[in-house]
Design a protein around this motif. Structure first.
Motif, mmCIF file in Angstrom:
data_model
loop_
_atom_site.group_PDB
_atom_site.id
_atom_site.type_symbol
_atom_site.label_atom_id
_atom_site.label_comp_id
_atom_site.label_asym_id
_atom_site.label_seq_id
_atom_site.Cartn_x
_atom_site.Cartn_y
_atom_site.Cartn_z
ATOM 1 N N VAL A 15 0.854 -1.203 0.000
ATOM 2 C CA VAL A 15 0.000 0.000 0.000
ATOM 3 C C VAL A 15 0.882 1.242 0.000
ATOM 4 N N GLY A 16 0.512 2.196 -0.827
ATOM 5 C CA GLY A 16 1.239 3.453 -0.883
ATOM 6 C C GLY A 16 2.362 3.479 -1.902
ATOM 7 N N GLN A 62 -10.627 7.913 -9.569
ATOM 8 C CA GLN A 62 -9.895 7.132 -8.583
ATOM 9 C C GLN A 62 -8.445 7.576 -8.635
ATOM 10 N N ASN A 63 -7.579 6.851 -7.949
ATOM 11 C CA ASN A 63 -6.184 7.275 -7.878
ATOM 12 C C ASN A 63 -5.337 6.674 -8.989
ATOM 13 N N LYS A 80 0.169 6.257 -5.576
ATOM 14 C CA LYS A 80 0.074 5.586 -4.274
ATOM 15 C C LYS A 80 -1.054 4.566 -4.322
ATOM 16 N N LEU A 82 -3.784 1.731 -3.307
ATOM 17 C CA LEU A 82 -4.681 1.417 -2.205
ATOM 18 C C LEU A 82 -4.977 -0.078 -2.226
ATOM 19 N N SER A 84 -7.778 -1.388 -2.311
ATOM 20 C CA SER A 84 -8.880 -1.583 -3.247
ATOM 21 C C SER A 84 -8.436 -1.594 -4.703
ATOM 22 N N ASP A 85 -7.173 -1.293 -4.958
ATOM 23 C CA ASP A 85 -6.669 -1.332 -6.335
ATOM 24 C C ASP A 85 -6.318 -2.748 -6.785
#
Lengths: 116, 108
Positions: A15-16, A62-63, A80, A82, A84-85
Motif C-alpha cells: 500500500v502506498g 480514482q487514484n 500511491k 490502495l 482496493s486497487d
C-alpha cells in the motif's frame, strides 16, 4: 497480424507504492486503446480509453491515471496504491471507425495486481 | 441505469449435454452485442458480434442468437475444452458494458 503485449503479468505491491502497467500493440496503427479492471464477481470495468496520442478519457474517478506517449503504447499508473486497487487489469485495443470489426476488443493476457 | 445481466452465474454440464446461457440487457440504444470466452487467468477472447434482432452466428459447438431484450449462447454437445467463463457485452453509444459472466464447467 496484430498482437498486444501487456506486462508485468503479476505483481505484488505494498500500500502506498507506485504502479506502472504497460501495454503495446503491434501490427496496426492508430488503434483505440483501453484499460479495464476485473474484480472477482464483477464485470469488466472500463477505467480509461484513448482514441489517439495524448487523448485519454477517464471513466472512473480514482487514484489511477493513464497515458499514451506513443501511438501504440498505453500505460496505467498510480502514485500511491490502495488495497482496493487489487485486481486483474486488462489492456485492449480495437479498430477505430465504423463497419465490421469496429468496436471488437482484442485483449492482452492481463496483469494480476495484489496490494498488501 | 443501463444494465447487462447474465444467467446462470455458474453451469455444470456433462460432456454432450447441450444447454444455453442467457444475456439480458436494458440499454437505450443497442449498437451491437458481443460474446467473449475467458479462460482462467487470461484475457477474454472474442467469439461473436450480433447487431440486430433475429441475427444468429455459429462457431463449432456455439451458436449465438439475439432478440430485442436478450441474447442466448447455445452450446451443443459440449466438450471439457469448452469449460470457461463466457462474457457478453453490449455496445451502447461508444462504450461496451460487460456482464459478470457465466462460468461453465463441462465434465467428461
Amino acid at each position: 497480424s496484430q498482437t498486444i503485449h501487456q506486462w508485468p503479468a503479476t505483481l505484488v505491491q505494498p500500500v502506498g507504492s507506485p504502479l506502472s502497467l504497460e501495454c503495446t500493440v503491434e501490427g496496426t496503427s492508430n488503434p483505440n486503446l483501453y484499460w479495464y479492471r476485473q474484480a472477482a464477481g464483477r464485470g469488466l470495468q472500463l477505467l480509461f480509453y484513448s482514441v489517439g496520442i495524448g487523448q485519454i478519457s477517464s471513466e472512473v474517478p480514482q487514484n489511477l491515471s493513464a497515458s499514451r506517449p506513443q501511438d501504440r503504447q498505453f500505460i496505467l499508473s498510480s502514485k500511491k496504491l490502495l488495497l482496493s486497487d487489487s485486481g486483474f487489469y486488462l489492456c485492449a485495443w480495437s479498430r477505430g471507425g465504423q463497419g465490421a470489426g469496429a468496436n471488437v476488443l482484442t485483449f492482452g493476457a492481463g496483469s494480476r495486481l495484489t496490494v498488501l | 441505469e443501463d444494465q447487462v445481466t447474465q444467467s446462470p452465474e455458474a453451469l455444470r454440464l456433462q460432456e454432450g449435454e447441450s444447454s444455453s446461457l442467457n444475456c439480458s440487457y436494458t440499454v437505450s440504444g443497442l449498437r451491437g452485442l458481443f460474446w467473449y470466452r475467458q479462460d482462467p487467468g487470461k484475457g477474454p477472447e472474442f467469439l461473436f458480434t450480433l447487431y440486430s434482432a433475429g441475427e444468429e452466428k455459429e462457431k463449432e459447438r456455439l451458436k449465438a442468437t439475439l432478440t430485442k431484450k436478450e441474447s442466448f449462447l447455445h452450446i451443443t454437445a459440449p466438450k471439457p475444452e469448452d469449460s470457461a467463463t463466457y462474457l457478453c457485452a453490449v455496445l451502447e453509444t461508444d462504450k461496451l458494458i460487460f456482464g459478470t459472466g457465466t462460468r461453465l464447467q463441462v465434465f467428461p
